[in-house]
Design an enzyme around this catalytic site. Structure first.
Site, short mmCIF file in Angstrom:
data_model
loop_
_atom_site.label_atom_id
_atom_site.label_comp_id
_atom_site.label_asym_id
_atom_site.label_seq_id
_atom_site.Cartn_x
_atom_site.Cartn_y
_atom_site.Cartn_z
CB SER A 161 12.37 2.98 -4.54
OG SER A 161 11.97 2.03 -3.59
CE1 TYR A 198 12.44 -0.94 -8.82
CE2 TYR A 198 12.52 -1.52 -6.48
CZ TYR A 198 12.11 -0.67 -7.50
OH TYR A 198 11.39 0.45 -7.19
CE LYS A 249 13.22 2.74 -9.41
NZ LYS A 249 12.63 3.76 -10.29
N1 UFG Z 1 2.94 -8.69 2.07
C1 UFG Z 1 2.24 -9.80 2.49
N2 UFG Z 1 1.58 -10.54 1.54
C2 UFG Z 1 1.57 -10.22 0.23
C3 UFG Z 1 2.31 -9.07 -0.19
C4 UFG Z 1 2.98 -8.35 0.76
O1 UFG Z 1 2.21 -10.13 3.68
O2 UFG Z 1 0.96 -10.93 -0.57
C5 UFG Z 1 3.63 -7.87 3.09
C6 UFG Z 1 5.12 -7.78 2.89
O3 UFG Z 1 5.75 -8.85 3.56
C7 UFG Z 1 5.43 -6.43 3.51
C8 UFG Z 1 4.19 -5.59 3.19
O4 UFG Z 1 3.16 -6.54 2.93
O5 UFG Z 1 5.54 -6.53 4.90
C9 UFG Z 1 4.35 -4.70 1.98
O6 UFG Z 1 4.79 -5.47 0.88
P1 UFG Z 1 4.81 -4.89 -0.62
O7 UFG Z 1 5.26 -5.99 -1.52
O8 UFG Z 1 3.50 -4.26 -0.93
O9 UFG Z 1 5.85 -3.71 -0.55
P2 UFG Z 1 7.40 -3.72 -0.16
O10 UFG Z 1 7.55 -2.76 0.97
O11 UFG Z 1 7.94 -5.07 0.01
O12 UFG Z 1 8.03 -3.17 -1.50
C10 UFG Z 1 7.67 -1.91 -1.98
C11 UFG Z 1 7.84 -1.86 -3.50
C12 UFG Z 1 9.27 -1.95 -3.88
C13 UFG Z 1 10.07 -0.95 -3.13
C14 UFG Z 1 9.84 -1.11 -1.65
C15 UFG Z 1 10.57 -0.08 -0.83
O13 UFG Z 1 7.16 -2.92 -4.11
O14 UFG Z 1 9.39 -1.63 -5.24
O15 UFG Z 1 8.45 -0.96 -1.38
O16 UFG Z 1 10.17 1.18 -1.16
F1 UFG Z 1 11.37 -1.15 -3.39
#
Ligand code: UFG
Length: 339
Positions: free
Chosen positions: A124, A148, A152
């Site tokens: 990831s 997590y 990885k």
């Molecule tokens: N976000 C919101 N509201 C929500 C959910 C997310 O504003 O309800 C925002 C987050 O703050 C972020 C973006 O949307 O800016 C993406 O968030 P995600 O949770 O969809 O994804 P992340 O980038 O935080 O995490 C993902 C995977 C992880 C992985 C990471 C890096 O969930 O497993 O990408 O690859 F580790």
């Protein structure tokens, strides 16, 4: 080739099986269904018209794994099976270390015993932590902010040690950016348990009326509109990346690491607006506090995969949203929605 897919009933695994079938590979799945449904395998078989040999086993159970390796002549393993919820990993770190790390070690030991030394590993972009700049290439320094992510990174390091000890192994580590979307048929897709943690499934549930509004976690980041920027990649593009990575395994080229992303970043607001276009309605949102551990921007430099795997992501954000929406409307309760 005969490919063993661990975690094949999950979101990325199920889409990957379809691409493997298309490329005429034979697929065997080991999945303990801890966070997935057998229904996804049934639907994969229906889409591809080919059958999947399925074992409901835990990769931690070496006796069971050995049965699979005895009964089948496996060429390569694609290893997806792992827990993936960042928040849960903070409150239950041992659950993550046990399942992800011990599970991988268990698998590698059995592979070694049966002289199967070809593996594609599902990593990831989380291993880049808070990157010093974007886009991110594979040579960036690695750091993590939660258990997590640490699993990885540790699994990448374990694979590196295994290769250094015995360079007859062929290992491809794929660092995924943010997988979204679903298969065009609307039959398979992401099926989160309970309230989704990730953006796209959350937006889908707002659109279908299961959640009231999206909370946007912070609008004061140094980005185009203050909201977090990510590299969303269509899960079918990502799945196809594994088929191309198999060619690297066939070339017997040692240990290789690739980013799988599009190279483009979209903010939360841009993603929300793209989804509104796909579903044809305005969606409610509010601005909330930043989420602990989040970073401002994360997107890939995908050139290495383009050059060495001849792979590139072709699907744009509008298609990602349309496909996510089709899956959501056809299966409002995921695989529990029934036929
Ligand atoms: N976000 C919101 N509201 C929500 C959910 C997310 O504003 O309800 C925002 C987050 O703050 C972020 C973006 O949307 O800016 C993406 O968030 P995600 O949770 O969809 O994804 P992340 O980038 O935080 O995490 C993902 C995977 C992880 C992985 C990471 C890096 O969930 O497993 O990408 O690859 F580790």
């Amino acid at each position: 080739m005969t490919i063993l897919v661990t975690g094949g009933a999950g979101y990325i695994g199920s889409h990957t099986i379809i691409e493997l079938h298309k490329a005429n590979h034979n697929v065997i799945v080991v999945d303990n269904l801890s966070n997935s449904s057998k229904e996804s395998i049934k639907r994969v078989e229906e889409i591809s018209g080919k059958s999947v040999k399925f074992y409901e086993y835990n990769i931690l159970d070496q006796n069971k794994l050995k049965e699979v390796f005895k009964e089948n002549k496996i060429d390569t393993v694609i290893h997806f099976a792992a827990f993936k919820a960042v928040g849960e990993s903070v409150s239950k770190p041992l659950k993550y270390y046990h399942n992800n790390i011990a599970g991988t070690v268990s698998l590698l030991e059995v592979m070694s015993e049966f002289h199967v030394k070809n593996i594609i590993f599902s990593s990831s972009a989380t291993v880049y932590g808070d990157p010093v700049s974007v886009p991110i290439d594979e040579s960036f320094s690695l750091s993590v902010t939660n258990p997590y992510g640490r699993t990885k990174l540790m699994m990448e390091e374990i694979l590196g040690d295994v290769f250094r000890a015995d360079n007859s192994w062929n290992i491809v580590i794929l660092r995924y950016f943010n997988p979204v979307g679903a298969h065009k048929s609307g039959r398979i897709g992401e099926d989160p348990n309970g309230i989704p943690n990730n953006l796209m499934p959350y937006i889908s549930q707002v659109a279908v009326g299961k959640q009231k509004e999206l909370s946007i976690f912070g609008d004061d980041y140094p980005t185009v509109d203050g909201t977090g920027v990510r590299d969303y990649i269509h899960v079918v593009d990502l799945a196809y990346g594994h088929v191309m990575a198999l060619k690297k395994i066939e070339d017997r080229s040692g240990l290789n690491i690739y980013n799988l992303g599009t190279g483009k970043g979209y903010s939360v607001l841009e993603t929300l607006h793209a989804f509104e276009l796909a579903c044809g309605k305005k969606l409610n949102y509010k601005i909330s506090d930043r989420r602990a551990g989040d970073i401002a921007s994360c997107y890939a430099l995908p050139n290495k995969a383009e050059k060495e795997l001849e792979w590139t992501a072709t699907r744009e954000i509008d298609e990602m949203c349309e496909d996510a929406w089709r899956w959501q409307t056809k299966n409002p309760n995921g695989y529990k929605s029934g036929k």
